[in-house]
Design a protein around this motif. Structure first.
Motif, PDB file in Angstrom:
ATOM      1  N   LEU A  35       0.846  -1.189   0.000  1.00 53.55           N
ATOM      2  CA  LEU A  35       0.000   0.000   0.000  1.00 53.55           C
ATOM      3  C   LEU A  35       0.885   1.243   0.000  1.00 53.55           C
ATOM      4  N   PRO A  36       0.564   2.238  -0.825  1.00 57.34           N
ATOM      5  CA  PRO A  36       1.360   3.462  -0.806  1.00 57.34           C
ATOM      6  C   PRO A  36       1.353   4.081   0.605  1.00 57.34           C
ATOM      7  N   GLU A  37       2.508   4.557   1.035  1.00 59.50           N
ATOM      8  CA  GLU A  37       2.631   5.108   2.392  1.00 59.50           C
ATOM      9  C   GLU A  37       1.642   6.242   2.650  1.00 59.50           C
ATOM     10  N   GLN A  38       1.354   7.054   1.637  1.00 58.34           N
ATOM     11  CA  GLN A  38       0.433   8.175   1.825  1.00 58.34           C
ATOM     12  C   GLN A  38      -1.017   7.710   1.964  1.00 58.34           C
ATOM     13  N   VAL A  39      -1.299   6.462   1.597  1.00 60.45           N
ATOM     14  CA  VAL A  39      -2.651   5.905   1.674  1.00 60.45           C
ATOM     15  C   VAL A  39      -2.918   5.290   3.051  1.00 60.45           C
ATOM     16  N   LEU A  40      -1.908   4.684   3.656  1.00 61.45           N
ATOM     17  CA  LEU A  40      -2.083   3.950   4.918  1.00 61.45           C
ATOM     18  C   LEU A  40      -2.844   4.722   5.996  1.00 61.45           C
ATOM     19  N   PRO A  41      -2.533   5.991   6.257  1.00 63.37           N
ATOM     20  CA  PRO A  41      -3.255   6.688   7.342  1.00 63.37           C
ATOM     21  C   PRO A  41      -4.737   6.932   7.052  1.00 63.37           C
ATOM     22  N   HIS A  42      -5.142   6.792   5.797  1.00 59.04           N
ATOM     23  CA  HIS A  42      -6.515   7.130   5.405  1.00 59.04           C
ATOM     24  C   HIS A  42      -7.381   5.920   5.055  1.00 59.04           C
ATOM     25  N   LEU A  43      -6.810   4.724   5.075  1.00 55.56           N
ATOM     26  CA  LEU A  43      -7.510   3.522   4.600  1.00 55.56           C
ATOM     27  C   LEU A  43      -8.892   3.320   5.203  1.00 55.56           C
ATOM     28  N   PHE A  44      -9.044   3.624   6.473  1.00 54.92           N
ATOM     29  CA  PHE A  44     -10.290   3.300   7.173  1.00 54.92           C
ATOM     30  C   PHE A  44     -11.219   4.511   7.320  1.00 54.92           C
ATOM     31  N   GLY A  54     -16.703   6.298  -9.650  1.00 55.84           N
ATOM     32  CA  GLY A  54     -17.696   5.332 -10.076  1.00 55.84           C
ATOM     33  C   GLY A  54     -17.299   3.884  -9.841  1.00 55.84           C
ATOM     34  N   GLN A  55     -16.091   3.646  -9.340  1.00 51.06           N
ATOM     35  CA  GLN A  55     -15.596   2.287  -9.119  1.00 51.06           C
ATOM     36  C   GLN A  55     -15.725   1.830  -7.673  1.00 51.06           C
ATOM     37  N   GLY A  56     -16.136   2.702  -6.788  1.00 45.71           N
ATOM     38  CA  GLY A  56     -16.301   2.329  -5.390  1.00 45.71           C
ATOM     39  C   GLY A  56     -16.613   3.548  -4.557  1.00 45.71           C
ATOM     40  N   LEU A  57     -17.267   3.328  -3.440  1.00 43.04           N
ATOM     41  CA  LEU A  57     -17.651   4.445  -2.575  1.00 43.04           C
ATOM     42  C   LEU A  57     -16.620   4.754  -1.499  1.00 43.04           C
ATOM     43  N   GLY A  58     -15.720   3.822  -1.241  1.00 43.51           N
ATOM     44  CA  GLY A  58     -14.758   4.043  -0.177  1.00 43.51           C
ATOM     45  C   GLY A  58     -15.353   3.785   1.195  1.00 43.51           C
ATOM     46  N   LEU A  59     -16.325   2.895   1.270  1.00 41.26           N
ATOM     47  CA  LEU A  59     -16.975   2.605   2.545  1.00 41.26           C
ATOM     48  C   LEU A  59     -16.644   1.225   3.099  1.00 41.26           C
ATOM     49  N   GLY A  60     -16.133   0.329   2.274  1.00 39.06           N
ATOM     50  CA  GLY A  60     -15.916  -1.057   2.698  1.00 39.06           C
ATOM     51  C   GLY A  60     -15.030  -1.194   3.925  1.00 39.06           C
ATOM     52  N   LEU A  61     -13.846  -0.590   3.897  1.00 37.45           N
ATOM     53  CA  LEU A  61     -12.939  -0.713   5.037  1.00 37.45           C
ATOM     54  C   LEU A  61     -13.433   0.088   6.243  1.00 37.45           C
ATOM     55  N   ALA A  62     -14.080   1.217   6.006  1.00 39.16           N
ATOM     56  CA  ALA A  62     -14.625   2.007   7.113  1.00 39.16           C
ATOM     57  C   ALA A  62     -15.714   1.223   7.848  1.00 39.16           C
ATOM     58  N   ILE A  63     -16.590   0.577   7.097  1.00 39.38           N
ATOM     59  CA  ILE A  63     -17.653  -0.231   7.704  1.00 39.38           C
ATOM     60  C   ILE A  63     -17.057  -1.444   8.406  1.00 39.38           C
ATOM     61  N   SER A  64     -16.113  -2.110   7.758  1.00 39.41           N
ATOM     62  CA  SER A  64     -15.462  -3.272   8.370  1.00 39.41           C
ATOM     63  C   SER A  64     -14.797  -2.902   9.683  1.00 39.41           C
ATOM     64  N   SER A  65     -14.090  -1.787   9.690  1.00 43.76           N
ATOM     65  CA  SER A  65     -13.411  -1.332  10.901  1.00 43.76           C
ATOM     66  C   SER A  65     -14.416  -1.039  12.018  1.00 43.76           C
ATOM     67  N   SER A  66     -15.532  -0.415  11.676  1.00 44.32           N
ATOM     68  CA  SER A  66     -16.571  -0.112  12.669  1.00 44.32           C
ATOM     69  C   SER A  66     -17.159  -1.378  13.273  1.00 44.32           C
ATOM     70  N   ILE A  67     -17.384  -2.379  12.450  1.00 47.50           N
ATOM     71  CA  ILE A  67     -17.936  -3.647  12.943  1.00 47.50           C
ATOM     72  C   ILE A  67     -16.952  -4.320  13.893  1.00 47.50           C
ATOM     73  N   VAL A  68     -15.681  -4.379  13.489  1.00 47.62           N
ATOM     74  CA  VAL A  68     -14.660  -5.008  14.331  1.00 47.62           C
ATOM     75  C   VAL A  68     -14.506  -4.246  15.654  1.00 47.62           C
ATOM     76  N   GLN A  69     -14.515  -2.916  15.608  1.00 50.21           N
ATOM     77  CA  GLN A  69     -14.416  -2.113  16.833  1.00 50.21           C
ATOM     78  C   GLN A  69     -15.622  -2.334  17.735  1.00 50.21           C
ATOM     79  N   ALA A  70     -16.808  -2.480  17.146  1.00 43.56           N
ATOM     80  CA  ALA A  70     -18.011  -2.726  17.944  1.00 43.56           C
ATOM     81  C   ALA A  70     -17.921  -4.063  18.682  1.00 43.56           C
ATOM     82  N   MET A  71     -17.103  -4.980  18.149  1.00 44.40           N
ATOM     83  CA  MET A  71     -16.900  -6.276  18.793  1.00 44.40           C
ATOM     84  C   MET A  71     -15.726  -6.227  19.782  1.00 44.40           C
ATOM     85  N   GLY A  72     -15.166  -5.032  19.981  1.00 48.53           N
ATOM     86  CA  GLY A  72     -14.050  -4.873  20.915  1.00 48.53           C
ATOM     87  C   GLY A  72     -12.704  -5.183  20.302  1.00 48.53           C
ATOM     88  N   GLY A  73     -12.648  -5.236  18.978  1.00 50.90           N
ATOM     89  CA  GLY A  73     -11.412  -5.621  18.309  1.00 50.90           C
ATOM     90  C   GLY A  73     -10.752  -4.496  17.556  1.00 50.90           C
TER      91      GLY A  73
END
Length: 108
Positions: A35-44, A54-73
């Motif tokens: 992953l490009p270094e400039q991308v890493l801080p913004h991934l989630f 038009g190729q993606g909304l940029g929500l997949g990792l943000a939603i995944s991170s929220s679900i994992v955090q809600a589980m205490g992870g």
């Protein structure tokens, strides 16, 4: 270009103040360029994407991170020294959950 993706599932147990904490760790590792270094801080961040319009909304990792955090992870990504990227999911589990049924690794 990614040639191989490996998924590893592990479980760990840590003792803290006499209490055992079990964690399931899922590692998704690829053999791409990383992953490009400039991308890493913004991934989630919601709506962050490296894809064309038009190729993606940029929500997949943000939603995944929220679900994992809600589980205490935790969910995080790193570039591997050997090349490629690694996404790590850490989820604490109750001691009564039967994690022995989890696969130890999956090759995709």
């Amino acid at each position: 270009e990614v040639q191989k993706v490996t998924v590893i599932v592990e479980q760990t147990t840590e003792q803290t103040n006499g209490q055992a904490t079990r964690t399931v760790v899922i590692r998704i590792i690829d053999t791409g360029t990383g992953l490009p270094e400039q991308v890493l801080p913004h991934l989630f961040e919601p709506f962050f994407t490296t894809k064309q319009s038009g190729q993606g909304l940029g929500l997949g990792l943000a939603i995944s991170s929220s679900i994992v955090q809600a589980m205490g992870g935790n969910l995080f990504a790193v570039n591997r020294q050997q090349g490629g990227a690694e996404f790590v999911v850490q989820i604490p589990v109750s001691m009564h959950v039967n994690t022995s049924i989890l696969p130890t690794s999956i090759f995709v």
